[in-house]
Design a protein around this motif. Structure first.
Motif, short mmCIF file in Angstrom:
data_model
loop_
_atom_site.label_atom_id
_atom_site.label_comp_id
_atom_site.label_asym_id
_atom_site.label_seq_id
_atom_site.Cartn_x
_atom_site.Cartn_y
_atom_site.Cartn_z
N VAL A 82 26.22 -21.78 0.87
CA VAL A 82 25.33 -22.06 1.99
C VAL A 82 25.37 -20.82 2.87
CG1 VAL A 82 24.92 -23.52 4.00
CG2 VAL A 82 25.74 -24.53 1.86
N PHE A 83 24.20 -20.32 3.26
CA PHE A 83 24.15 -19.06 4.00
C PHE A 83 23.24 -19.18 5.21
CE2 PHE A 83 20.78 -18.87 0.85
CZ PHE A 83 19.70 -18.40 1.58
N ILE A 84 23.46 -18.25 6.15
CA ILE A 84 22.56 -18.02 7.28
C ILE A 84 22.12 -16.58 7.20
CG2 ILE A 84 23.51 -19.80 8.78
CD1 ILE A 84 25.15 -17.62 10.17
N ARG A 85 20.94 -16.31 7.77
CA ARG A 85 20.46 -14.92 7.76
C ARG A 85 19.58 -14.67 8.95
NH1 ARG A 85 16.52 -15.07 2.48
NH2 ARG A 85 14.86 -16.37 3.35
N ALA A 102 15.01 -15.84 11.45
CA ALA A 102 16.32 -16.47 11.30
C ALA A 102 16.17 -17.60 10.30
CB ALA A 102 16.82 -16.99 12.63
N GLY A 103 17.19 -17.79 9.47
CA GLY A 103 17.07 -18.84 8.46
C GLY A 103 18.41 -19.38 7.99
N ILE A 104 18.30 -20.45 7.22
CA ILE A 104 19.45 -21.09 6.59
C ILE A 104 19.03 -21.50 5.19
CG2 ILE A 104 18.91 -23.37 7.53
CD1 ILE A 104 22.02 -23.76 7.75
N GLY A 105 19.97 -21.43 4.24
CA GLY A 105 19.60 -21.78 2.88
C GLY A 105 20.79 -22.07 1.99
N TYR A 106 20.46 -22.35 0.74
CA TYR A 106 21.42 -22.69 -0.30
C TYR A 106 21.20 -21.75 -1.47
CZ TYR A 106 23.66 -25.39 -4.01
OH TYR A 106 24.44 -25.79 -5.06
N GLY A 150 15.55 -22.58 1.03
CA GLY A 150 15.93 -22.85 2.41
C GLY A 150 14.76 -22.80 3.36
N PHE A 151 15.10 -22.61 4.65
CA PHE A 151 14.12 -22.60 5.72
C PHE A 151 14.26 -21.33 6.55
CE2 PHE A 151 15.33 -27.02 4.93
CZ PHE A 151 14.11 -27.55 4.57
#
Length: 179
Positions: free
Chosen positions: A109-112, A133-137, A151-152
């Motif tokens: 699971v990551f943030i960017r 900005a985002g979050i994903g798998y 992700g989003f």
């Protein structure tokens, strides 16, 4: 004898480190497809005209060349084409992003986040700046080399004369990453 034992000890730790770090680091290429959705204000429950509650508002194509430092962090140079259907706007963002894996199991699971410029390619494209900005798998293949990311992303674009126009979007992305 001392040199041989030192070499064997160094070789042993190298093998242990190589087995521990299965996930790839180094240069990578990533291709992405994203879509931003909006609600249909004309939609009514029980309508007979085949309208849906959610409509496609924008589609984004992204290419990334980056470097993964370790199993947790990476940086990428992105070139993206964004087209918004309702507003008839085109953007070409070029930006740097940083990704950090907050949970590191077999999958991650990551943030960017990213920041860059909207390149002016003439009258059809808007110029300005943007951030994202985002979050994903992230799911790896069997060899822990290539991966799929889903992700989003939230992005904000400022453009036009004196960058007074603003456009915010929330997008769903699907990416494929090659090492």
């Amino acid at each position: 004898m001392k040199q041989i034992s030192t070499l064997l000890l160094l070789f042993f730790f190298t093998i242990l480190h190589a087995q521990d770090d299965q996930k790839t680091s180094g240069l990578f290429y990533k291709a992405s497809l994203s879509a931003t959705l909006t609600n249909n204000e004309d939609y009514t429950i029980g309508n007979d005209n085949d309208e849906s509650f959610i409509n496609l508002n924008g589609i984004f194509f992204n290419n990334t060349l980056g470097y993964q430092f370790d199993i947790r962090s990476s940086i990428g140079l992105n070139i993206e084409y964004d087209h918004y259907l309702d507003q008839s706007l085109n953007f070409l963002p070029v930006y740097l992003d940083f990704t950090y894996n907050i949970f590191d199991f077999d999958d991650q699971v990551f943030i960017r986040g990213g920041y860059g410029k909207l390149v002016d390619l003439g009258k059809a494209f808007e110029n300005g700046n943007m951030y994202k900005a985002g979050i994903g798998y992230r799911a790896y293949d069997d060899d822990f080399k290539n991966s799929w990311l889903i992700g989003f992303d939230f992005s904000r674009k400022r453009f036009s004369f004196r960058q007074e126009e603003k456009l915010s979007s929330f997008a769903v992305f699907l990416e494929f990453m090659l090492f």
